[in-house]
Design a protein around this motif. Structure first.
Motif, short mmCIF file in Angstrom:
data_model
loop_
_atom_site.label_atom_id
_atom_site.label_comp_id
_atom_site.label_asym_id
_atom_site.label_seq_id
_atom_site.Cartn_x
_atom_site.Cartn_y
_atom_site.Cartn_z
N VAL A 215 23.65 -24.62 51.91
CA VAL A 215 23.77 -25.38 50.66
C VAL A 215 22.90 -24.76 49.57
O VAL A 215 23.35 -24.58 48.43
N ILE A 216 21.68 -24.41 49.92
CA ILE A 216 20.76 -23.81 48.96
C ILE A 216 21.29 -22.48 48.45
O ILE A 216 21.31 -22.20 47.25
N ASP A 217 21.71 -21.63 49.38
CA ASP A 217 22.19 -20.30 49.01
C ASP A 217 23.46 -20.37 48.16
O ASP A 217 23.68 -19.52 47.29
N GLY A 218 24.29 -21.37 48.41
CA GLY A 218 25.57 -21.47 47.70
C GLY A 218 25.52 -22.25 46.41
O GLY A 218 26.51 -22.33 45.69
N ALA A 219 24.36 -22.82 46.10
CA ALA A 219 24.24 -23.67 44.90
C ALA A 219 24.34 -22.83 43.64
O ALA A 219 23.90 -21.69 43.58
N THR A 220 24.91 -23.44 42.62
CA THR A 220 24.99 -22.83 41.30
C THR A 220 24.19 -23.70 40.32
O THR A 220 23.75 -24.80 40.65
N LEU A 221 24.04 -23.21 39.11
CA LEU A 221 23.28 -23.96 38.11
C LEU A 221 23.94 -25.31 37.82
O LEU A 221 23.26 -26.28 37.47
N ARG A 222 25.25 -25.40 38.02
CA ARG A 222 25.93 -26.67 37.83
C ARG A 222 25.54 -27.68 38.90
O ARG A 222 25.69 -28.89 38.71
N SER A 223 25.04 -27.19 40.03
CA SER A 223 24.60 -28.07 41.12
C SER A 223 23.20 -28.60 40.89
O SER A 223 22.77 -29.55 41.56
N SER A 224 22.46 -27.98 39.98
CA SER A 224 21.05 -28.31 39.81
C SER A 224 20.86 -29.76 39.38
O SER A 224 21.61 -30.29 38.55
N GLY A 225 19.86 -30.41 39.98
CA GLY A 225 19.59 -31.80 39.68
C GLY A 225 20.43 -32.78 40.46
O GLY A 225 20.34 -33.99 40.24
N ARG A 226 21.22 -32.29 41.42
CA ARG A 226 22.09 -33.16 42.21
C ARG A 226 21.54 -33.38 43.62
O ARG A 226 20.58 -32.73 44.02
#
Length: 237
Positions: A215-226
């Motif tokens: 999950v961490i490796d695949g996260a994008t900036l759009r995921s931030s704060g979620r």
């Protein structure tokens, strides 16, 4: 792919220790912290297996003075300030007070839970912000028990309250660090077989951390704060 420089708190046991194991196994360099490093036998054994790639340092995240001391210690273990910028910060240190009963919950217990579970990750991330590489990731290990929408019954109030506060801290940190492309996530690891989760928990720590890293490796900036669980599924606040 070049190795990442990672810092993991609460690394002496459970999920934190498993993060250290898996990060080292994939070739990363790790600074691992614990309140009492001298008693962290499994962590110190790993340091012997990975000389030069694992540094074990003391940290009580509930103590701002300890956070300031960690900043000084990091300068001592760094070979080069640019090379040793942090790519991944895992805020894993946490406390769960068991046996709480409504009508007998004291301020000291609430204060300890808040300082460790919410204030600590926020202040540590703030203190290390200048060492985070642009585009770095911050993973705050939260819990479904911090979800207000998911609340089903009264239980572990100091833990639940502090984890809900930690979730807000995650959202705020995501806003503060967005301009630098730094991704900040709140992550529920599942009910894991650890000292905190108990032997009856269904999920092995290795499986939880493997999922969390994906999950961490695949996260994008759009995921931030979620808020996500270990499988990458969105969690309700």
């Amino acid at each position: 792919m070049p190795s990442a420089h990672c810092l993991v708190t609460g690394a002496n046991r459970g999920i934190g220790l498993e993060f250290v194991r898996q990060l080292l196994a994939r070739g990363d360099r790790v600074v691992a912290t614990a309140r009492h490093p001298g008693k962290a036998n499994a962590l110190n054994a790993l340091a012997g297996e990975y000389p030069g790639r694992l540094h074990v340092l003391p940290l009580d995240v509930a103590d701002p003075r300890a956070i300031a001391e960690l900043q000084r210690e990091l300068l001592l273990v760094s070979d080069d300030s640019e090379r040793d910028r942090i790519d991944l910060l895992v805020n894993c240190a946490g406390v769960l007070h068991s046996g709480e009963r409504f009508g007998a919950i004291d301020a000291a217990t609430l204060d300890d839970s808040f300082r460790t579970n919410a204030m600590g990750p926020f202040l540590l991330t703030q203190a290390l912000a200048s060492r985070l590489r642009d585009g770095a990731r911050v993973a705050n290990i939260s819990s479904e028990l911090g979800s207000i929408a998911g609340l089903a019954h009264f239980g572990t109030p100091s833990y639940n309250i502090s984890k809900a506060a930690q979730n807000m801290a995650t959202a705020l940190l995501a806003k503060a660090l967005h301009a630098r492309g730094i991704i900040v996530l709140a992550l529920h690891p599942g009910w894991v077989q650890t000292d905190m989760g108990g032997s009856g928990a269904p999920l092995p720590a290795a499986q939880s951390v493997q999922g969390l890293l994906q999950v961490i490796d695949g996260a994008t900036l759009r995921s931030s704060g979620r808020f996500f669980d270990w499988r990458g599924e969105s969690m309700a606040w």
